[in-house]
Design an enzyme around this catalytic site. Structure first.
Site, PDB file in Angstrom:
ATOM      1  N   HIS A  15      -4.456   1.158   7.478  1.00  0.00           N
ATOM      2  CA  HIS A  15      -3.103   1.722   7.574  1.00  0.00           C
ATOM      3  C   HIS A  15      -2.945   2.886   6.593  1.00  0.00           C
ATOM      4  O   HIS A  15      -2.457   3.961   6.966  1.00  0.00           O
ATOM      5  CB  HIS A  15      -2.075   0.620   7.270  1.00  0.00           C
ATOM      6  CG  HIS A  15      -0.655   1.075   7.272  1.00  0.00           C
ATOM      7  ND1 HIS A  15       0.226   0.766   8.277  1.00  0.00           N
ATOM      8  CD2 HIS A  15       0.044   1.823   6.373  1.00  0.00           C
ATOM      9  CE1 HIS A  15       1.404   1.307   8.005  1.00  0.00           C
ATOM     10  NE2 HIS A  15       1.319   1.954   6.848  1.00  0.00           N
ATOM     11  N   GLU A  16      -3.379   2.676   5.353  1.00  0.00           N
ATOM     12  CA  GLU A  16      -3.248   3.732   4.346  1.00  0.00           C
ATOM     13  C   GLU A  16      -4.174   4.915   4.640  1.00  0.00           C
ATOM     14  O   GLU A  16      -3.793   6.072   4.457  1.00  0.00           O
ATOM     15  CB  GLU A  16      -3.490   3.181   2.938  1.00  0.00           C
ATOM     16  CG  GLU A  16      -2.532   2.080   2.528  1.00  0.00           C
ATOM     17  CD  GLU A  16      -1.057   2.405   2.734  1.00  0.00           C
ATOM     18  OE1 GLU A  16      -0.656   3.582   2.588  1.00  0.00           O
ATOM     19  OE2 GLU A  16      -0.296   1.473   3.051  1.00  0.00           O
ATOM     20  N   CYS A  71       5.921  -0.186   7.302  1.00  0.00           N
ATOM     21  CA  CYS A  71       5.530   1.026   6.591  1.00  0.00           C
ATOM     22  C   CYS A  71       6.679   1.453   5.688  1.00  0.00           C
ATOM     23  O   CYS A  71       7.834   1.502   6.136  1.00  0.00           O
ATOM     24  CB  CYS A  71       5.199   2.131   7.598  1.00  0.00           C
ATOM     25  SG  CYS A  71       4.696   3.674   6.816  1.00  0.00           S
ATOM     26  N   LEU A  72       6.365   1.751   4.438  1.00  0.00           N
ATOM     27  CA  LEU A  72       7.395   2.184   3.497  1.00  0.00           C
ATOM     28  C   LEU A  72       8.039   3.503   3.906  1.00  0.00           C
ATOM     29  O   LEU A  72       9.175   3.779   3.517  1.00  0.00           O
ATOM     30  CB  LEU A  72       6.814   2.296   2.084  1.00  0.00           C
ATOM     31  CG  LEU A  72       6.364   0.982   1.451  1.00  0.00           C
ATOM     32  CD1 LEU A  72       5.706   1.239   0.096  1.00  0.00           C
ATOM     33  CD2 LEU A  72       7.505  -0.005   1.326  1.00  0.00           C
ATOM     34  N   GLN A 108       2.741   9.962   1.431  1.00  0.00           N
ATOM     35  CA  GLN A 108       4.024   9.259   1.432  1.00  0.00           C
ATOM     36  C   GLN A 108       4.877   9.620   0.223  1.00  0.00           C
ATOM     37  O   GLN A 108       6.087   9.386   0.225  1.00  0.00           O
ATOM     38  CB  GLN A 108       3.808   7.745   1.477  1.00  0.00           C
ATOM     39  CG  GLN A 108       3.239   7.254   2.794  1.00  0.00           C
ATOM     40  CD  GLN A 108       3.075   5.760   2.775  1.00  0.00           C
ATOM     41  OE1 GLN A 108       2.069   5.249   2.291  1.00  0.00           O
ATOM     42  NE2 GLN A 108       4.071   5.054   3.293  1.00  0.00           N
ATOM     43  N   HIS A 147      -2.615   7.262   7.013  1.00  0.00           N
ATOM     44  CA  HIS A 147      -1.680   8.211   6.392  1.00  0.00           C
ATOM     45  C   HIS A 147      -2.412   9.454   5.892  1.00  0.00           C
ATOM     46  O   HIS A 147      -1.895  10.574   6.006  1.00  0.00           O
ATOM     47  CB  HIS A 147      -0.939   7.567   5.221  1.00  0.00           C
ATOM     48  CG  HIS A 147       0.241   6.755   5.625  1.00  0.00           C
ATOM     49  ND1 HIS A 147       1.345   7.265   6.276  1.00  0.00           N
ATOM     50  CD2 HIS A 147       0.496   5.433   5.459  1.00  0.00           C
ATOM     51  CE1 HIS A 147       2.220   6.323   6.492  1.00  0.00           C
ATOM     52  NE2 HIS A 147       1.738   5.182   6.013  1.00  0.00           N
ATOM     53  N   GLY A 200       0.836  -1.188   0.000  1.00  0.00           N
ATOM     54  CA  GLY A 200       0.000   0.000   0.000  1.00  0.00           C
ATOM     55  C   GLY A 200       0.871   1.237   0.000  1.00  0.00           C
ATOM     56  O   GLY A 200       2.027   1.198   0.439  1.00  0.00           O
TER      57      GLY A 200
END
Length: 166
Positions: A135-136, A93-94, A50, A139, A45
């Site tokens: 999660h996304e 997480c990226l 991000q 953000h 994701g």
């Protein structure tokens, strides 16, 4: 398509809420670039902030690592319902690489969003799909996995993350 730079925590943009996407916006190029970036980073994701886009859009594909790609683009997503039952698990997480955190989230959600064609979609999500979507969505609201931790766990994980950056 292009790969975008993924912002790393503690970039202040990761702590800001995003603006809604205007109706009729063409986000097809951005969405493809976000998917290309997500796949290249071996993620499941990726949300607008991000990659420095402060709009309510995220992409995800929860099945591609098992073989079949099923990319999704969610614009102006909202949770309509969330189960009382919680599901825990380690989340990565990226934007906070190599610092997974144990996060508790509703096990099931009903989410609504607009797709790239401007059509409203609504779906009940369970399991990893529900976890990834939440999660996304976090953000888009300026929330990262550290924000789900107690003070001691957060301090420990932040310190380990900062040490790993050196």
């Amino acid at each position: 398509m292009a790969q975008l730079e993924i912002l790393r925590w503690p970039d202040p943009r990761l702590q800001q809420s995003c603006a809604p996407v205007a109706e009729g916006s063409d986000l097809s190029t951005l969405a493809q670039d976000m998917l290309d970036t997500m796949y290249a980073a071996y993620g499941r994701g990726l949300a607008g902030p991000q990659v420095g886009v402060m709009q309510r859009i995220f992409v995800m594909d929860v099945t591609w690592k098992e073989g079949t790609r099923a990319p999704q683009v969610l614009i102006n997503p909202e949770i309509l319902e969330a189960s009382d039952q919680l599901a825990g698990g380690e989340e990565g997480c990226l934007s906070i690489p190599n610092a997974p955190a144990e996060v508790q989230r509703p096990a099931e959600v009903v989410m609504t969003w607009f797709d790239l064609q401007g059509q409203r979609q609504t779906r009940r999500m369970t399991g990893f799909e529900a976890k990834c979507a939440q999660h996304e969505l976090d953000h888009l609201n300026g929330v990262v996995i550290f924000d789900h931790l107690g003070q001691d766990d957060r301090a420990r994980l932040e310190a380990a993350y900062q040490e790993a950056l050196k």
